[in-house]
Design a protein around this motif. Structure first.
Motif, PDB file in Angstrom:
ATOM      1  N   UNK A  18       0.817  -1.213   0.000  1.00 16.08           N
ATOM      2  CA  UNK A  18       0.000   0.000   0.000  1.00 16.08           C
ATOM      3  C   UNK A  18       0.852   1.265   0.000  1.00 16.08           C
ATOM      4  N   UNK A  19       2.073   1.169   0.499  1.00 22.27           N
ATOM      5  CA  UNK A  19       2.981   2.321   0.507  1.00 22.27           C
ATOM      6  C   UNK A  19       3.879   2.356  -0.728  1.00 22.27           C
ATOM      7  N   UNK A  20       3.705   1.388  -1.621  1.00 27.18           N
ATOM      8  CA  UNK A  20       4.494   1.312  -2.860  1.00 27.18           C
ATOM      9  C   UNK A  20       5.994   1.315  -2.580  1.00 27.18           C
ATOM     10  N   UNK A  58       9.675  -9.148  -8.046  1.00 27.53           N
ATOM     11  CA  UNK A  58       8.306  -8.624  -8.140  1.00 27.53           C
ATOM     12  C   UNK A  58       7.320  -9.654  -7.592  1.00 27.53           C
ATOM     13  N   UNK A  59       6.145  -9.199  -7.133  1.00 25.65           N
ATOM     14  CA  UNK A  59       5.097 -10.161  -6.778  1.00 25.65           C
ATOM     15  C   UNK A  59       4.709 -10.971  -8.007  1.00 25.65           C
ATOM     16  N   UNK A 357       3.796   1.195 -13.625  1.00 25.84           N
ATOM     17  CA  UNK A 357       3.711   0.625 -12.282  1.00 25.84           C
ATOM     18  C   UNK A 357       2.253   0.423 -11.856  1.00 25.84           C
ATOM     19  N   UNK A 358       1.386   1.365 -12.195  1.00 29.92           N
ATOM     20  CA  UNK A 358      -0.034   1.195 -11.882  1.00 29.92           C
ATOM     21  C   UNK A 358      -0.590  -0.051 -12.567  1.00 29.92           C
ATOM     22  N   UNK A 379       4.479  -8.267  -1.946  1.00 34.02           N
ATOM     23  CA  UNK A 379       5.564  -8.914  -1.214  1.00 34.02           C
ATOM     24  C   UNK A 379       5.684  -8.260   0.151  1.00 34.02           C
ATOM     25  N   UNK A 380       5.090  -8.914   1.149  1.00 32.48           N
ATOM     26  CA  UNK A 380       5.077  -8.410   2.521  1.00 32.48           C
ATOM     27  C   UNK A 380       5.259  -9.575   3.478  1.00 32.48           C
TER      28      UNK A 380
END
Length: 461
Positions: A18-20, A58-59, A357-358, A379-380
């Protein structure tokens, strides 16, 4: 405790959180199916180490619309989609579809899934509606076999067509099912394969093919079953059928779906290029998503989805390859690049373009939301270890590495990735699918394609 993997000193980790956030020169520790830590200089302990130098992470991409069975109906200039009317195309292509059997389903699914994995897709939805009188009902079962072999996270859309041509359908009679047959097999598949667990590898979606080719009862009973079983719903909508629906029902397709309950946060549609601005609002208000499939829109000469307008109305847009009869590729990286170029083409008229990116977040975060997978898409720590890595130490990317977030679609990174990991397991690395004999499967698939389709269909000659 599951197997531990430490990706050491990755050049960049694009989290899509969410914070990119983007982390540089960072380690990622994985245990079993999930990410348990990210940071610098993490101890390797008993972990297998993957060298992340020169690698962007990347995810995993999430494909939300495909037809795997169509990978054996590719590269056919005798059925040249861009130069045909849709009705002409349907007439020719269904002559081939009628001959598809369970062996074709198995090997064509392996083909599509392998292509997806090689290009960074870790979770794929397939809309399987090709049930013939000779194919039997165990087609999703064969797809599950293929998914397990390759190690891809698989959501199977059990589709159907129930309306005969005599009542206005475009489907040959030997590709029809009754509503009872369809619902009964959906229930069997849900009971057998649907796993709602956070890191599950397979789920089932109730997915009647399209409103113009099924009885209304098929859709109503699909809604009842899906809501009872707690699974999702999917169909084709807004892809040229509205004139027929207005003649048949006196209303557009989305309104028809709304009246029978085939709409809501557990529903997403494929394509939607025929949707109107007032319908964007309806979808946004009730949470219905749309899978954008760029290639078939371009090849068919159809309108290009107004993604900015849809986003303004809070519609969740995800990304799909679509079937190989209208997109000869199963690379979601290629679809990502094409989606960006298509949006850029209309940027002046639409007041701007989504950034690369969007669009990456459309293909990751939004794909996870569409399929209801809270542990996928970013990725968290605590999320699934679904990811892909690209090698940046190559000449073709020299001079682009200052912006890992936008590089994929902007610089046209569409070839095979360096590594793909699903649920904490490496399934593709440095050009090789792991755990399978790819050459043997390819040879077997070619024999099946020749025996069942090439030898039997004039389109291949």
């Amino acid at each position: 405790m599951g197997k531990r993997i430490l990706i050491k000193n990755a050049r960049a980790i694009v989290t899509c959180d969410v914070a990119d956030q983007v982390f540089y020169d960072t380690d990622m520790l994985i245990e079993g199916p999930q990410i348990i830590q990210m940071g610098k200089n993490l101890p390797s302990q008993d972990a297998e180490v993957i060298d992340g130098r020169d690698k962007f992470i990347y995810p995993g991409l999430i494909n939300t619309h495909h037809h795997f069975f169509q990978t054996f109906v590719r590269n056919l200039m005798t059925i040249d989609y861009p130069n045909m009317l849709v009705v002409e195309w349907l007439d020719k292509i269904y002559r081939i579809f009628q001959k598809i059997d369970s062996d074709v389903i198995y090997y064509s699914s392996l083909t599509a899934m392998g292509d997806l994995l090689k290009h960074g897709c870790t979770c794929a939805f397939d809309h399987q509606y090709c049930y013939t009188r000779t194919s039997g009902k165990l087609l999703v079962d064969r797809q599950m076999e293929a998914a397990v072999q390759l190690g891809i996270r698989y959501h199977a859309g059990r589709g159907t067509n129930t309306l005969p041509r005599s009542k206005g359908s475009t489907i040959p009679d030997n590709m029809l099912e009754t509503t009872d047959e369809f619902i009964s097999d959906c229930e069997r598949l849900i009971d057998l394969y649907h796993d709602p667990a956070p890191f599950s590898m397979h789920q089932i979606v109730v997915a009647p093919c399209q409103p113009i080719n099924s009885y209304i009862e098929t859709f109503k009973e699909s809604v009842a079953l899906a809501r009872t079983k707690g699974v999702r719903l999917h169909t084709h909508l807004g892809e040229g059928e509205n004139n027929i629906m207005q003649e048949r029902w006196g209303k557009r397709t989305l309104e028809w779906c709304e009246e029978i309950g085939f709409i809501g946060p557990d529903v997403w549609i494929a394509h939607g290029w025929e949707l109107q601005p007032d319908e964007y609002k309806v979808m946004g208000q009730n949470g219905t998503g749309v899978s954008h499939c760029p290639a078939p829109a371009v090849l068919g000469g159809f309108p290009i989805l107004d993604m900015k307008a849809l986003q303004k109305e809070n519609v969740i847009i995800s990304l799909g390859c679509d079937g190989s009869a209208t997109n000869d590729s199963s690379s979601l990286l290629d679809s990502l690049r094409m989606a960006y170029l298509m949006q850029a083409y209309h940027s002046k008229a639409r007041g701007g373009c989504l950034s690369p990116y969007e669009l990456l977040k459309v293909a990751t975060v939004n794909g996870a939301k569409t399929l209801g997978r809270e542990k996928l898409g970013s990725l968290e720590v605590g999320n699934a270890a679904d990811l892909f890595m690209i090698n940046t130490g190559v000449l073709e990317l020299t001079g682009t590495l200052h912006d890992p977030k936008n590089i994929l679609a902007r610089a046209g990174v569409t070839g095979p990735v360096w590594l793909t990991m699903v649920n904490g397991k490496v399934v593709f690395r440095d050009g090789q699918l792991l755990g399978v004999d790819e050459q043997a499967l390819s040879e077997q698939g070619e024999k099946v394609c020749t025996r069942v389709l090439r030898n039997e269909c004039e389109a291949f000659r």
